[in-house]
Design an enzyme around this catalytic site. Structure first.
Site, short mmCIF file in Angstrom:
data_model
loop_
_atom_site.label_atom_id
_atom_site.label_comp_id
_atom_site.label_asym_id
_atom_site.label_seq_id
_atom_site.Cartn_x
_atom_site.Cartn_y
_atom_site.Cartn_z
N SER A 132 -101.03 45.02 170.10
CA SER A 132 -102.43 45.45 170.15
C SER A 132 -102.82 45.89 168.75
O SER A 132 -101.98 46.34 167.97
CB SER A 132 -102.59 46.60 171.13
OG SER A 132 -103.85 47.23 170.98
N TYR A 145 -99.93 55.52 173.53
CA TYR A 145 -100.09 54.06 173.43
C TYR A 145 -99.94 53.62 171.97
O TYR A 145 -99.26 52.63 171.68
CB TYR A 145 -101.47 53.67 173.97
CG TYR A 145 -101.66 52.18 174.12
CD1 TYR A 145 -100.92 51.45 175.04
CD2 TYR A 145 -102.60 51.50 173.34
CE1 TYR A 145 -101.11 50.08 175.19
CE2 TYR A 145 -102.79 50.13 173.48
CZ TYR A 145 -102.05 49.43 174.41
OH TYR A 145 -102.22 48.08 174.55
#
Length: 263
Positions: A132, A145
């Protein structure tokens, strides 16, 4: 690495971009091995693509080892599974932190460690990780995250150097905001600052290109987001101020509240 005729182990097939990846790889002639925790979600996909199915929980170390053993002969590892892990770290229990780290970082690293020796011995193979842009730039309410995706990026790029010359390639593909998928689609919230999204098929094309051409890193996002991410990675203090002015905090709080309710 040619996808046609290759055995591909795909994790995270039942969520996010996984279904689109399975469809494209199957269409390109890959022999798919699909894995997930829930039989009721995995079985229809395995039947649709004529794939082999292995039930496994990537948060369980023993399951990860068993998965690698049962998936022996894998030519391409496509590590796509991830937990969203958004929200204030102080709201997470130690068990939830352990699970996020296990699924998002430990599992792909261990699968690579367990599957790569046979690839090296055969002089061919590819390890592709779906990360990501959160692995390049930090944002509020994403500390856990961010940690897993920063770690995955570092792992991938360093492992690529370790395996140079063996015939085994390593890539990481890092999407930005994907249309119709992910936390913004799930909650109906706009992206921070109105940043544009990309179609799922663009991410799929990025993955195929990374494997076909052995590209180290592919970032799948509109040009302005890719540029902002590069700036943010070099000047985090400046990026923090820009995010506040763009109203990112309010958007992320809405998303975190929705995700907390679903946990």
């Amino acid at each position: 690495m040619r996808i046609a005729g290759a055995t591909v182990l795909l994790t995270g097939v039942t969520g996010g971009i996984g279904g689109s990846l399975a469809a494209e790889l199957s269409a390109r002639g890959a022999r798919l091995v699909l894995t997930g925790r829930r039989r009721e979600a995995l079985e229809p996909l395995a039947e649709r693509y004529g794939a082999r199915m292995i039930l496994a929980d990537l948060g369980d170390a023993d399951d990860v080892a068993r998965l690698a053993e049962e998936a022996a002969g894998t030519d391409i590892l496509l590590a796509n599974a991830a937990l969203p892990s958004s929200g204030d770290l102080l709201d997470y229990t130690p068990e939830q932190i352990d699970r996020a780290l296990a699924v998002n970082l430990r599992a792909p690293a261990m699968l690579a460690r367990l599957l790569a020796p046979a690839m090296v011995a055969g002089g061919r193979g590819h390890l592709c990780f779906v990360g990501s842009l959160s692995g390049m730039a930090a944002t509020r309410s994403s500390s856990l995250y961010n940690a897993t995706k920063f770690g995955l990026r570092g792992f991938s790029l360093a492992l690529r150097q370790d395996l140079h010359g063996t015939g085994v390639g390593v890539s990481i593909v890092q999407p930005g905001f994907v249309r119709e998928l992910g936390m913004f689609a799930d909650t109906g919230s706009p992206t921070p600052g109105g940043v544009r999204t990309v179609a799922p098929q663009r991410v799929v094309r990025g993955v195929v290109r990374a494997i076909d051409r052995d590209v180290a890193e592919i970032n799948v996002a509109p040009l302005e987001l890719r540029l902002l991410t590069r700036v943010a990675s070099q000047f985090p203090g400046f990026a923090e101020r820009v995010q506040r002015r763009a109203g990112a905090e309010r958007t992320l709080e809405t998303i975190v509240t929705a995700q907390r309710a679903s946990r």
